[in-house]
Scaffold this active site. Sequence first.
Site, mmCIF file in Angstrom:
data_model
loop_
_atom_site.group_PDB
_atom_site.id
_atom_site.type_symbol
_atom_site.label_atom_id
_atom_site.label_comp_id
_atom_site.label_asym_id
_atom_site.label_seq_id
_atom_site.Cartn_x
_atom_site.Cartn_y
_atom_site.Cartn_z
ATOM 1 N N CYS A 53 38.347 6.012 42.229
ATOM 2 C CA CYS A 53 38.638 5.106 41.104
ATOM 3 C C CYS A 53 39.787 4.150 41.420
ATOM 4 C CB CYS A 53 39.002 5.892 39.855
ATOM 5 S SG CYS A 53 37.622 6.804 39.150
ATOM 6 N N HIS A 54 40.782 4.661 42.163
ATOM 7 C CA HIS A 54 42.054 3.925 42.257
ATOM 8 C C HIS A 54 42.308 3.272 43.611
ATOM 9 C CE1 HIS A 54 43.285 5.381 38.343
ATOM 10 N NE2 HIS A 54 43.064 6.631 38.718
ATOM 11 N N CYS A 64 68.817 23.014 31.237
ATOM 12 C CA CYS A 64 69.996 22.551 30.496
ATOM 13 C C CYS A 64 70.100 23.268 29.155
ATOM 14 C CB CYS A 64 69.913 21.042 30.249
ATOM 15 S SG CYS A 64 70.765 20.038 31.479
ATOM 16 N N ARG A 104 63.905 20.671 34.201
ATOM 17 C CA ARG A 104 65.348 20.435 34.154
ATOM 18 C C ARG A 104 65.867 20.488 32.719
ATOM 19 N NH1 ARG A 104 70.219 20.518 35.237
ATOM 20 N NH2 ARG A 104 69.468 22.601 34.949
ATOM 21 N N CYS A 120 77.358 16.210 26.918
ATOM 22 C CA CYS A 120 77.664 16.139 28.351
ATOM 23 C C CYS A 120 77.299 14.783 28.947
ATOM 24 C CB CYS A 120 76.913 17.242 29.109
ATOM 25 S SG CYS A 120 77.594 18.886 28.836
ATOM 26 N N HIS A 121 76.083 14.291 28.658
ATOM 27 C CA HIS A 121 75.544 13.174 29.441
ATOM 28 C C HIS A 121 75.814 11.795 28.835
ATOM 29 C CE1 HIS A 121 73.786 15.911 32.271
ATOM 30 N NE2 HIS A 121 73.262 16.610 31.276
ATOM 31 N N CYS A 124 40.672 10.888 43.809
ATOM 32 C CA CYS A 124 41.534 9.882 43.186
ATOM 33 C C CYS A 124 41.171 8.492 43.715
ATOM 34 C CB CYS A 124 43.006 10.148 43.494
ATOM 35 S SG CYS A 124 43.595 11.777 43.027
ATOM 36 N N CYS A 133 42.979 12.555 34.187
ATOM 37 C CA CYS A 133 42.054 12.074 35.219
ATOM 38 C C CYS A 133 41.235 13.231 35.773
ATOM 39 C CB CYS A 133 42.827 11.423 36.368
ATOM 40 S SG CYS A 133 43.246 9.694 36.087
ATOM 41 N N CYS A 177 72.546 17.284 24.398
ATOM 42 C CA CYS A 177 72.424 16.495 25.638
ATOM 43 C C CYS A 177 73.568 15.483 25.679
ATOM 44 C CB CYS A 177 71.099 15.741 25.667
ATOM 45 S SG CYS A 177 69.626 16.740 25.406
#
Lengths: 283, 157
Positions: free
Chosen positions: A102-103, A244, A240, A202-203, A99, A136, A199
């Site tokens: 390049c970075h 749900c 997650r 509830c949220h 990694c 990548c 979703c």
Amino acid sequence: MYMKTLIKSGVAVIALLAAGPVAADEDADLIINDEIEITVRAEAPAHVDGLRTIYSGWVFRADETQALQMDDFENPAMLFADEAREKWTRVEGSAEKSCADCHGEPESLADARGTYPKWNDQAQEVRTLAMQVNGCRTEQMGAEAWKYDSAELLNMEALLSSVARGNPVNVAIDGPVAATFELGKEIYYSRFGQLDLSCANCHEENYGNNIRADHLSQGQINGFPTYRLKNARLNGAQTRFRGCIRDTRAETYAVGSEEFIALELYVASRGNGLSVEGPSVRN
Amino acid sequence: MKRILTAGAVSFLSTVAATAEVLPEDIVFGEYGEVEVSLSGVAGDPVSGEALMVARGKGNCLACHQVTALEQHPFHGEVGPSLDGVADRWSEAELRGIVVNAKMTYEGTVMPAFYKVSGFYRPGDAYTGKAAVMPLSPLLTAQEIEDIVAYLLTLSD
């Protein structure tokens, strides 16, 4: 581990019964390491009709859980980010690159996390940060892709989030990602499964309320990947989502599917204006 | 009830109960979502109803509703209204209708329908995340609904 041990002991159960659900300090401010100021509440973006103010999930958590995230030596998720930092310089694949080749330092990618998922012109597709890391690996390093939401990939996402903390979430929703945004929005407001819940039920409609002992947040994902005390490991946003939807007694989508990529873009964009906060600590 | 069920006459009794049962697709709702006819034809048992209200794998009514009479059970939800005094506000038929399918009383309500087996989007096989095995079973049986309604009818101020 500490929580797990506590919950397993009968003493803790009695203490919990007596105290009821643990109250959250919804007015608290988050400053990490006395240094990184995190925006945990902000005006809702114009494209979110159902909310006036957006809140990080951090504000809905109990004091002790909130505190774990205020110091990197207390935050168990940082151990996983450190694991990825060790692999950052490891040469892999047929191109014999790491990694770092390049970075440079991971900190050079501080602007990345908050803008994903986003359009990749070369690949002509919407990419989550996880997909870009794998891009990548396969396109630049000649290495094998990591499995979606595997430990290695989540560790790398935790590292890329950790260096971006305090930067705003700023996910584009128009241009080439417009159709993906619309699909994600449709999924967000669709009622799933035999419990017939979206979703939003509830949220959006019930954040701040308890469902049994669970204190509902707005389901913002600016803190992902997140270390859950419940399973003592890093968790990806799409895993997650899967949990749900499963809990509505529905047939879920697969992690890494077109539907979940769209939902991740849409839900991430609902947090535009909050800070990148991952890797966070939650219940 | 328990003694009767363990007796030899049980097979005969359950045959009678089964023929009297109203299936989910045969429910008749009134203009305001009420359901007049008992689903099982057997009077509800409020003691069983109380246990079903609390049990997480059954009604789990406490997930969303606060009930003062059930205070010995921890963690009452805040998503739906308190059920204190519901027997004063609703008739038996109205309560049955709300438990069977609350959307017939309150359009767009968050509350799941506890006696409904079709019309769902991507129904699953319980909580596995996998596709449902058809036909679906309702979340509660006809008798369980009647027991819960019988318990709710004890909640008067």
